[in-house]
Motif scaffolding. Structure first.
Motif, PDB file in Angstrom:
ATOM      1  N   TRP A   1      -1.010  -1.041   5.789  1.00 11.57           N
ATOM      2  CA  TRP A   1       0.364  -0.881   5.328  1.00 11.57           C
ATOM      3  C   TRP A   1       1.218  -2.002   5.885  1.00 11.57           C
ATOM      4  CZ3 TRP A   1       4.382   0.246   8.874  1.00 11.57           C
ATOM      5  CH2 TRP A   1       3.965   0.580  10.172  1.00 11.57           C
TER       6      TRP A   1
ATOM      7  N   PHE B   1      -4.036   1.487   0.210  1.00 14.77           N
ATOM      8  CA  PHE B   1      -3.762   2.225   1.450  1.00 14.77           C
ATOM      9  C   PHE B   1      -4.865   2.041   2.496  1.00 14.77           C
ATOM     10  CE2 PHE B   1      -1.315   4.407  -1.837  1.00 14.77           C
ATOM     11  CZ  PHE B   1      -0.051   4.340  -1.280  1.00 14.77           C
TER      12      PHE B   1
ATOM     13  N   TYR C   1       7.101   1.035   0.776  1.00 11.77           N
ATOM     14  CA  TYR C   1       6.379   1.860  -0.182  1.00 11.77           C
ATOM     15  C   TYR C   1       6.260   1.207  -1.551  1.00 11.77           C
ATOM     16  CZ  TYR C   1       7.136   5.595   3.221  1.00 11.77           C
ATOM     17  OH  TYR C   1       7.136   6.341   4.362  1.00 11.77           O
TER      18      TYR C   1
ATOM     19  N   CYS D   1      -2.815  -3.076   0.609  1.00 12.60           N
ATOM     20  CA  CYS D   1      -1.682  -2.156   0.829  1.00 12.60           C
ATOM     21  C   CYS D   1      -1.615  -1.112  -0.282  1.00 12.60           C
ATOM     22  CB  CYS D   1      -0.377  -2.946   0.893  1.00 12.60           C
ATOM     23  SG  CYS D   1      -0.158  -3.913   2.382  1.00 12.60           S
TER      24      CYS D   1
ATOM     25  N   PHE E   1      -7.101   9.166  -0.314  1.00 10.17           N
ATOM     26  CA  PHE E   1      -6.900   7.853   0.302  1.00 10.17           C
ATOM     27  C   PHE E   1      -7.266   7.823   1.787  1.00 10.17           C
ATOM     28  CE2 PHE E   1      -4.215   7.313  -3.479  1.00 10.17           C
ATOM     29  CZ  PHE E   1      -4.673   6.085  -3.917  1.00 10.17           C
TER      30      PHE E   1
END
Length: 616
Positions: free
Chosen positions: A96, A93, A509, A90, A33
């Motif tokens: 965020w 990634f 998260y 998001c 990522f």
């Protein structure tokens, strides 16, 4: 991130590979990522509005942008797609988000800090004369302090500047007023926020005066004034992140069209919808940080038909970007035999302050022309300028002989015949008196030595004299009855000047949709159809009443007859049945909750109103 979420992310990147140890999962996830090539490929495949969103988020750096702010950069028809796009980015990634007071704040990763740049469409045509504000802000700060010194600045009971004082200041900022009336008001707001937040102004009754801290700074460190103002501004606008400011300015090094420059600095003032594809923008449509950079002299504007068409970094801005220090060019002062004085704005701020106290300025340009007459000169002396300061002033300006002799004559009429209160210090011990008279550090604190008796103390250096006396074993009782002044009010100035900055929160998260739903509701509340009380003008108020009648929605309002001052404001909940807007007075027929009959309600009675999202 929890182990289960980390495994899900790993599976998304590589597919399920069975049981792996946590260190391997974390290492593989990071390498996948954080790959810049993956990010650049995804960015290249996006639609233009999506690339713009990522570009804005990454230019906002540590501030971040909320959903409500980002929706102002896309067409209304794209708002639903914007929600999905932000959530997808998001989960990939590339950005965020965190939860700040119920709203989602989106930020970029430092790994991809230069991956989402948008190239300039065309280089800005800088063929016209560029307008640079130069060092005029320094001069205007000194002028405001001189107006306060002469007792010409008053504040209202609510802490705002009195209307007349406001007019005196803005009318003097003619260099900014040529650009826009709002430019002069913005500069005044910038100056007063700087002066009040740094305790450079004090209040006595309704009058403002320069504090001792301000005058001491101008005397001893005036050459650093521009640097000091810039450091304060960076703390206010960029939370002290000078690197971020330089990154944005670097984009303007070769010049940019005003629309591209506005997008760059919009990330620090995301409170309005950016005008798309505008070749020229009026002052009011520029982000406030960009306006203030022009006032600080770090950028130049190219004007066309009274509007800004291009922006480029000035010479002072380039030097600050390279050295972190604003250049300090040497100033020029010329005193003419006709009592006119020409002073450049680059000269010592303390000299500018003194000249402004003693004379009247004729212009508002890089080279200022002052005219000194007896009335204005004596008015400046009466404001509290000491004779020693005037001697220093003469050494600075080096006036012709005829002018100097006139100045000394005016000084003698003031200093030679003044009535003032002095502190007389009597020393009974003749031995100590003799020692003090031979002690140069103590004699600097006195006006005159009286043999066999004592001294007349210098009012400004009394505290030093008493410290020396204490070292001799004396602790004299002193009744200090100096005027006690209050801090100048700051809150009213902050209200107009402050730009919202989202609170930082922990990374989200799980990336569920509930935060975005809260953001959408918050966005609705910020409109005139929101569920929080708002004061609306007649045009918007009629729109809300028509909406409530058509949708059958209940409204809540705070109502009061404006003709009855003693009447208290009351709150009512009602539905709208009819609007009577053909002729004045405008009113509506309403039915209050729990009441069967209808009654008229004049629109002028409605002080604040809100929409109740659920029927009661």
């Amino acid at each position: 991130m929890s182990k289960s979420l980390l495994r899900d992310v790993h599976a998304k990147a590589y597919g399920k590979k069975g049981l792996l140890n946590n260190a391997l999962i974390q290492s593989e996830v990071m390498s996948f990522f954080s790959d810049k090539n993956r990010a650049v490929e995804k960015f290249a495949a996006m639609e233009p509005w999506q690339r713009r969103i990522l570009n804005l988020i990454y230019h906002s750096v540590s501030r971040g942008l909320t959903y409500n702010e980002l929706r102002l950069t896309v067409h209304v028809s794209k708002e639903k797609e914007l929600r999905k796009f932000l959530l997808a980015m998001c989960r990939d990634f590339l950005i965020w988000r965190s939860n700040s007071t119920g709203a989602a704040v989106y930020q970029g990763f430092s790994d991809f800090s230069r991956c989402f740049e948008i190239k300039a469409d065309e280089p800005a045509g800088l063929d016209r004369n560029l307008v640079d504000y130069g060092n005029l802000l320094n001069w205007h700060i000194c002028m405001v302090l001189s107006l306060a010194k002469k007792g010409e600045l008053r504040v209202n009971t609510n802490g705002t500047l009195h209307r007349r004082s406001f007019q005196i200041c803005t009318s003097a900022f003619t260099a900014a007023s040529k650009i826009s009336e709002k430019a002069a008001e913005n500069e005044l707001s910038l100056i007063f926020n700087f002066l009040t937040q740094n305790d450079w102004l004090e209040q006595e009754n309704s009058l403002l005066y320069p504090s001792e801290k301000a005058t001491e700074f101008l005397k001893t460190s005036g050459f650093r004034l521009r640097q000091y103002v810039l450091s304060w501004w960076l703390n206010v606008r960029f939370r002290g992140d000078a690197v971020h400011c330089r990154q944005l300015l670097n984009e303007l090094a070769k010049g940019r069209s005003v629309s591209e420059a506005a997008y760059l600095f919009w990330v620090m003032d995301p409170s309005y919808r950016v005008l798309e594809s505008s070749k020229h923008l009026a002052w009011d449509f520029l982000p406030r940080p960009l306006r203030e950079l022009w006032l600080l002299g770090l950028v130049k504007f190219q004007f066309q038909s009274g509007k800004v068409s291009a922006v480029v970094v000035s010479g002072a801005g380039k030097e600050w970007m390279e050295t972190s220090v604003v250049p300090q060019p040497e100033g020029n002062v010329s005193m003419l035999p006709n009592f006119d004085m020409v002073v450049s704005t680059d000269t010592s701020p303390y000299l500018l302050f003194l000249v402004s106290c003693l004379s009247r300025v004729k212009n508002d340009e890089s080279f200022l022309c002052f005219n000194i007459d007896k009335e204005g000169y004596l008015a400046g002396l009466k404001s509290g300028i000491y004779e020693s300061e005037m001697e220093q002033f003469f050494n600075w300006i080096k006036p012709p002989e005829n002018v100097l002799s006139t100045f000394r004559e005016w000084n003698s009429s003031f200093y030679g015949a003044r009535v003032s209160t002095v502190r007389l210090l009597k020393i009974d011990d003749l031995k100590i008196l003799s020692e003090l008279a031979r002690f140069p550090h103590f004699m600097e604190c006195t006006e005159e030595y009286i043999p066999g008796y004592g001294f007349i103390l210098n009012p400004k250096l009394e505290h030093k004299a008493f410290e020396i006396l204490e070292s001799f074993g004396y602790c004299p009782f002193v009744d200090l009855s100096a005027k006690v002044r209050d801090r100048a009010p700051t809150e009213e100035w902050r209200k107009d000047f402050t730009i919202a900055w989202p609170e930082s929160g922990k990374p989200d998260y799980e990336l569920k949709d509930d935060i975005d739903e809260a953001s959408i509701q918050s966005a609705l509340n910020s409109t005139k159809y929101g569920s929080v009380y708002q004061k609306l003008d007649t045009f918007d108020l009629v729109k809300v009443l028509r909406y409530a009648k058509m949708a059958g929605t209940f409204l809540a309002a705070k109502v009061k007859d404006p003709a009855k001052r003693a009447e208290k404001e009351r709150e009512i909940v009602f539905s709208v049945h009819a609007l009577h807007l053909a002729r004045a007075p405008l009113n509506v027929d309403i039915q209050e909750r729990g009441v069967e009959s209808m009654l008229p309600l004049p629109l002028s009675f409605i002080q604040e109103i809100k929409v109740l999202q659920k029927n009661i």
